[in-house]
Design an enzyme around this catalytic site. Structure first.
Site, PDB file in Angstrom:
ATOM      1  N   SER A 117      31.750  40.991  45.196  1.00 29.03           N
ATOM      2  CA  SER A 117      31.715  42.419  45.493  1.00 29.03           C
ATOM      3  C   SER A 117      31.372  43.240  44.259  1.00 29.03           C
ATOM      4  O   SER A 117      31.687  42.865  43.120  1.00 29.03           O
ATOM      5  CB  SER A 117      33.077  42.864  46.015  1.00 29.03           C
ATOM      6  N   TYR A 141      41.809  44.267  45.363  1.00 28.66           N
ATOM      7  CA  TYR A 141      40.654  43.651  46.017  1.00 28.66           C
ATOM      8  C   TYR A 141      39.606  43.247  44.985  1.00 28.66           C
ATOM      9  O   TYR A 141      39.124  42.107  44.970  1.00 28.66           O
ATOM     10  CB  TYR A 141      40.048  44.624  47.028  1.00 28.66           C
ATOM     11  N   LYS A 145      38.380  39.372  43.860  1.00 25.85           N
ATOM     12  CA  LYS A 145      37.008  38.870  43.913  1.00 25.85           C
ATOM     13  C   LYS A 145      36.582  38.307  42.556  1.00 25.85           C
ATOM     14  O   LYS A 145      35.888  37.278  42.487  1.00 25.85           O
ATOM     15  CB  LYS A 145      36.055  39.976  44.354  1.00 25.85           C
TER      16      LYS A 145
END
Length: 323
Positions: A117, A141, A145
């Site tokens: 991402s 998040y 990643k």
């Protein structure tokens, strides 16, 4: 031989599965359907309902199917929500990836393409993000990643795992009339849902240092994204050397204001967006170079912004009529 696509019943995953099918490559889908849809998976593709946290299930999949590589797209993808649910995010994205890699190693499966991402960069202080731009994630998040990329790297050193990570920016559009973005947090579905419900879409902040005052983001058509996944898989199978990570970016970008104007033109619904306060942590501009991916993964922008909106609206509108 087939590729296992984790998260293959989701918006992006389903496009990847169909792109594989069109390229003549068999797939097996693993998805718990918590945010995906069984109807997105073609009838001829085996769908295993379950989670990457289930090591025994993964072992069974590798024992039952001849898997030559893994397309790892499953994960908890809501950056904002991850701040309130950090442990859940790490469990899904870090523990899940580690469990998957362990099962792959036990089964002798040595290829993986990882869905990473743009969130690994946080708020970059450069006009054009490259793969070497400083990694400074600002949410659990984004951190999860980046850790996923590290897990692949370290497993590559330890076992010879062949891998690459594809860093997504803003994925939009639809390549098929029956597959569309259903995320409750992404811009396109938020705007479409508002219009279909008779509400006025909103923009979070119009006083940024950009040409029209609204945030500029890198919007990519999901079909282009899926195509480069297929190329990455084929190149790993051929033994080609790939970079550890690639940005899938346009090198340009569009503002939220431009998106709103294009949506109004495409839908024929005349509206003036409501202006809400800025959201904390929203950078004015994030646009990435896709040069490395263009060189190695046949990455290119094949759709205009209008075509992105048209394809997304057509699929979403068709779904609303079918409900």
């Amino acid at each position: 031989m087939a590729w296992l696509v984790t998260g293959g019943a989701g918006y992006i995953g389903a496009h990847v599965v169909r792109a594989f099918g069109e390229a003549g490559i068999d797939t097996v889908v693993l998805d718990d359907v918590s945010s995906g849809h069984e109807s997105f998976v073609p009838a001829e593709v085996p769908l295993v309902r379950g989670t990457i946290l289930d090591g025994a299930l993964l072992q069974d999949i590798f024992a039952t199917h001849e898997i030559s590589g893994v397309m790892h797209i499953a994960g908890f993808k809501y950056a904002g929500v991850s701040v309130q649910r950090p442990l859940h995010t790490y469990e899904q994205n870090v523990t899940g990836t580690a469990t998957l890699l362990a099962a792959m190693a036990d089964a002798g499966v040595g290829r993986i393409v990882f869905s990473s991402s743009a969130a690994v960069y946080g708020t970059p202080d450069v006009d054009l993000v490259t793969e070497d731009t400083q990694k400074a994630p600002e949410s659990p998040y984004g951190e999860s990643k980046l850790i996923g990329e590290w897990l692949l790297r370290d497993q590559g050193v330890a076992t010879g795992l062949r891998h690459t990570s594809l860093r997504y920016f803003n994925v939009v559009g639809s390549g098929y009339p029956d597959v569309y973005d259903t995320s409750p947090h992404n811009l396109f579905p938020l705007v479409f849902d508002a219009l279909l419900a008779g509400r006025t879409p909103r923009i979070n902040g119009d006083d940024y240092p950009t040409p029209d005052g609204t945030c500029v983001r890198d919007y990519l058509h999901v079909a282009d994204l899926a195509h480069s996944h297929v190329v990455a898989a084929r190149r790993l199978e051929s033994g080609d050397e790939l970079e550890s990570a690639y940005n899938l970016g346009s090198g340009d970008g569009a503002s939220v204001g431009e998106i709103m104007s294009t949506v109004a033109e495409v839908t024929g619904i005349d509206f003036t967006p409501e202006i809400a306060p800025r959201r904390a942590g929203d950078p004015a501009r994030i646009v990435a170079s896709g040069e490395l991916a263009a060189r190695d993964l046949d990455w290119k922008m094949r759709y205009t912004l209008r075509q992105m909106v048209e394809s997304a609206w057509s699929a979403r509108h068709a779904a609303s009529n079918a409900d």
